[in-house]
Design a protein around this motif. Structure first.
Motif, PDB file in Angstrom:
ATOM      1  N   ASP A   1       6.141   4.527  18.807  1.00  0.00           N
ATOM      2  CA  ASP A   1       5.110   5.189  18.702  1.00  0.00           C
ATOM      3  C   ASP A   1       5.203   7.059  18.879  1.00  0.00           C
ATOM      4  OD1 ASP A   1       1.901   6.404  18.917  1.00  0.00           O
ATOM      5  OD2 ASP A   1       1.339   5.052  19.948  1.00  0.00           O
TER       6      ASP A   1
ATOM      7  N   SER B   1      -2.083  -4.217  21.628  1.00  0.00           N
ATOM      8  CA  SER B   1      -1.101  -4.026  21.951  1.00  0.00           C
ATOM      9  C   SER B   1      -0.748  -3.825  23.095  1.00  0.00           C
ATOM     10  CB  SER B   1      -1.631  -1.903  21.653  1.00  0.00           C
ATOM     11  OG  SER B   1      -2.071  -1.723  21.118  1.00  0.00           O
TER      12      SER B   1
ATOM     13  N   THR C   1      -0.185   4.333  13.534  1.00  0.00           N
ATOM     14  CA  THR C   1       0.299   4.192  12.123  1.00  0.00           C
ATOM     15  C   THR C   1       1.358   5.310  11.807  1.00  0.00           C
ATOM     16  OG1 THR C   1      -1.394   6.304  12.448  1.00  0.00           O
ATOM     17  CG2 THR C   1      -2.407   3.839  11.228  1.00  0.00           C
TER      18      THR C   1
ATOM     19  N   TYR D   1       9.366   0.806   8.140  1.00  0.00           N
ATOM     20  CA  TYR D   1       8.832   1.768   8.701  1.00  0.00           C
ATOM     21  C   TYR D   1       8.617   2.762   6.973  1.00  0.00           C
ATOM     22  CZ  TYR D   1      13.400   2.896   9.359  1.00  0.00           C
ATOM     23  OH  TYR D   1      14.617   3.672   9.288  1.00  0.00           O
TER      24      TYR D   1
ATOM     25  N   THR E   1       4.542   0.100   8.646  1.00  0.00           N
ATOM     26  CA  THR E   1       4.748  -0.393   8.164  1.00  0.00           C
ATOM     27  C   THR E   1       4.534  -2.403   8.689  1.00  0.00           C
ATOM     28  OG1 THR E   1       5.612   0.590   6.085  1.00  0.00           O
ATOM     29  CG2 THR E   1       5.274  -1.663   5.642  1.00  0.00           C
TER      30      THR E   1
ATOM     31  N   ASN F   1      -0.503  -7.495   1.800  1.00  0.00           N
ATOM     32  CA  ASN F   1      -1.340  -6.895   1.896  1.00  0.00           C
ATOM     33  C   ASN F   1      -1.118  -6.155   3.153  1.00  0.00           C
ATOM     34  OD1 ASN F   1      -3.709  -7.918   0.144  1.00  0.00           O
ATOM     35  ND2 ASN F   1      -2.454  -9.757   0.831  1.00  0.00           N
ATOM     36  N   SER F   2      -1.381  -4.556   3.003  1.00  0.00           N
ATOM     37  CA  SER F   2      -1.300  -3.670   3.818  1.00  0.00           C
ATOM     38  C   SER F   2      -2.231  -4.080   5.196  1.00  0.00           C
ATOM     39  CB  SER F   2      -1.409  -2.310   3.801  1.00  0.00           C
ATOM     40  OG  SER F   2      -0.340  -1.638   2.926  1.00  0.00           O
ATOM     41  N   VAL F   3      -1.632  -3.927   6.090  1.00  0.00           N
ATOM     42  CA  VAL F   3      -2.610  -4.229   7.318  1.00  0.00           C
ATOM     43  C   VAL F   3      -2.416  -3.590   8.834  1.00  0.00           C
ATOM     44  CG1 VAL F   3      -2.994  -5.953   9.903  1.00  0.00           C
ATOM     45  CG2 VAL F   3      -1.716  -7.216   7.686  1.00  0.00           C
ATOM     46  N   SER F   4      -3.756  -3.622   9.162  1.00  0.00           N
ATOM     47  CA  SER F   4      -3.834  -1.766  10.010  1.00  0.00           C
ATOM     48  C   SER F   4      -3.282  -2.590  11.650  1.00  0.00           C
ATOM     49  CB  SER F   4      -5.363  -1.527  10.687  1.00  0.00           C
ATOM     50  OG  SER F   4      -6.515  -1.339   9.446  1.00  0.00           O
ATOM     51  N   ALA F   5      -2.165  -1.546  11.756  1.00  0.00           N
ATOM     52  CA  ALA F   5      -1.500  -1.330  13.521  1.00  0.00           C
ATOM     53  C   ALA F   5      -2.155  -0.745  14.584  1.00  0.00           C
ATOM     54  CB  ALA F   5       0.264  -1.307  12.928  1.00  0.00           C
TER      55      ALA F   5
ATOM     56  N   LYS G   1       2.894  -5.659   6.713  1.00  0.00           N
ATOM     57  CA  LYS G   1       2.298  -6.416   5.717  1.00  0.00           C
ATOM     58  C   LYS G   1       2.269  -7.627   5.778  1.00  0.00           C
ATOM     59  CE  LYS G   1       3.819  -2.277   1.988  1.00  0.00           C
ATOM     60  NZ  LYS G   1       4.621  -2.582   1.333  1.00  0.00           N
TER      61      LYS G   1
END
Length: 379
Positions: free
Chosen positions: A316, A335, A294, A262, A277, A287-291, A279
């Motif tokens: 969360d 999720s 956020t 994070y 965070t 590379n950043s990856v969407s979770a 990656k």
């Protein structure tokens, strides 16, 4: 150093050419794999499938209490460690629990005379386990309680220990730092020695350590991600960040490494939550990856028993009464929600249970380390 050079990992393209990723029945210790968790044992066929999480009763600690580490030897033996009696920045005392297959019970630690918390725990062979405590305390499980273990630099200025892991040969690996700048301590057969420092000469103290199925030992933090192969270090570009924390690392292949944590970013009002965070190292860069969410934290990552990605534990900010896990499915993270609790739930550590396909998840009931925060456990 060149991307993935010297990592001893098989690239994704090479795995595909050889017939795909981790085929059913493949030997995870064969040359060319670099999965995680040598003490994980054989997982059942349900590993990686959707799980229905349930809260498990646990003995209360002195508020604020939290569990930050968990390890399992099997369905009838597990350990959880943390801290109790903390009040914000004022440290408390160590807290330790043990699972006997039926209940979690407290383990008395008064004989150790420690202050601060226990930070990490790892299962060894034949019912053994290891833990590290705030400062430079290395503990071993004797079957009934925790005992202090001697090691080079114990009690000297400039020595600290941060995390512990074990390998398939019974070896113990501990991250931290000694007065010479070394960041990795190795124990085998009762003998302990510090590994020479990484070639970059970084002053970073790694927060964690991970041992892979092929025997690679990884140390990691926001300023250092490096692999020790038994003779030399290989360092990746540091993942960096503005105000980062790195909580987990899962090396799958030379061009397939996952990192969790994070980052608080820049500025913001009091009480601003951190940002997730996640990656991925592709062999050249992070590379950043969407979770799936956020605002919050990712706090731990575990493999599927064969070295591939499986689950990530998370908190969360917008839905705090359930842990928010990420489950690897069809090449991406989806999720999976934990049990609904009457309080907030912050999972801080996650481990698979050998032979079952299940997991232990431990943490606390408050984002802030103030009373009345209590320990929380689910499976």
């Amino acid at each position: 150093m060149g991307a993935g050079a010297g990592l001893g990992l098989t690239s994704a393209s090479a795995r595909a050419a050889a017939g795909g990723d981790r085929p059913t029945g493949a030997d995870p210790t064969a040359a060319g794999t670099d999965g995680a968790g040598p003490t994980g044992g054989v997982r059942s066929a349900t590993a990686g499938e959707p799980h229905a999480w349930q809260t498990v009763p646990a003995p209360e600690g002195t508020p604020a209490a939290q569990l930050v580490g968990v390890a399992a030897a099997g369905p009838d033996l597990a350990w959880a460690v943390g801290e109790e009696g903390r009040n914000g920045g004022t440290t408390g005392t160590p807290l330790a629990l043990v699972w006997d297959g039926i209940t979690w019970t407290r383990v008395g630690l008064a004989h150790l005379g420690l202050t601060g918390g226990l930070r990490s725990v790892a299962a060894g062979s034949a019912g053994r386990a290891w833990a590290v405590g705030t400062g430079a305390h290395l503990l071993s499980w004797d079957g009934n309680t925790w005992r202090e273990t001697d090691f080079p630099g114990r009690g000297t200025s400039g020595t600290t220990l941060t995390a512990v892991a074990t390998d398939a040969d019974g070896g113990v690996w501990v991250t931290g730092r000694n007065s010479d700048g070394s960041v990795l301590l190795h124990g085998a057969g009762g003998e302990w020695s510090w590994i020479a420092r990484p070639p970059s000469g970084t002053t970073a103290t790694p927060a964690g350590v991970r041992v892979t199925l092929s025997g690679g030992v990884w140390v990691y933090d926001s300023a250092l991600v490096a692999r020790w192969d038994g003779s030399a270090w290989t360092e990746l570009t540091a993942p960096g960040g503005l105000r980062p924390a790195v909580t987990g690392l899962l090396p799958v292949a030379a061009d397939d490494i996952w990192l969790t944590g994070y980052d608080y970013g820049v500025g913001g009002p009091p009480g601003k939550p951190p940002g997730v965070t996640l990656k991925h190292w592709d062999g050249t860069a992070w590379n950043s990856v969407s979770a799936p969410f956020t605002a919050g934290m990712l706090t731990a990552i575990v493999d599927d028993g064969r070295g591939g990605p499986d689950r990530i534990a998370g908190w969360d900010f917008w839905d705090q009464t359930r842990a928010h896990y990420l489950r690897w499915q069809d090449g991406g993270w989806v999720s999976e929600r934990g049990a609904t609790a009457p309080t907030s739930v912050l999972p801080e550590a996650l481990t698979p249970v050998p032979g079952t396909g299940g997991y232990w998840s431990v943490g606390t009931t408050s984002f802030s380390p103030y009373p009345p925060a209590q320990v929380y456990i689910e499976r």
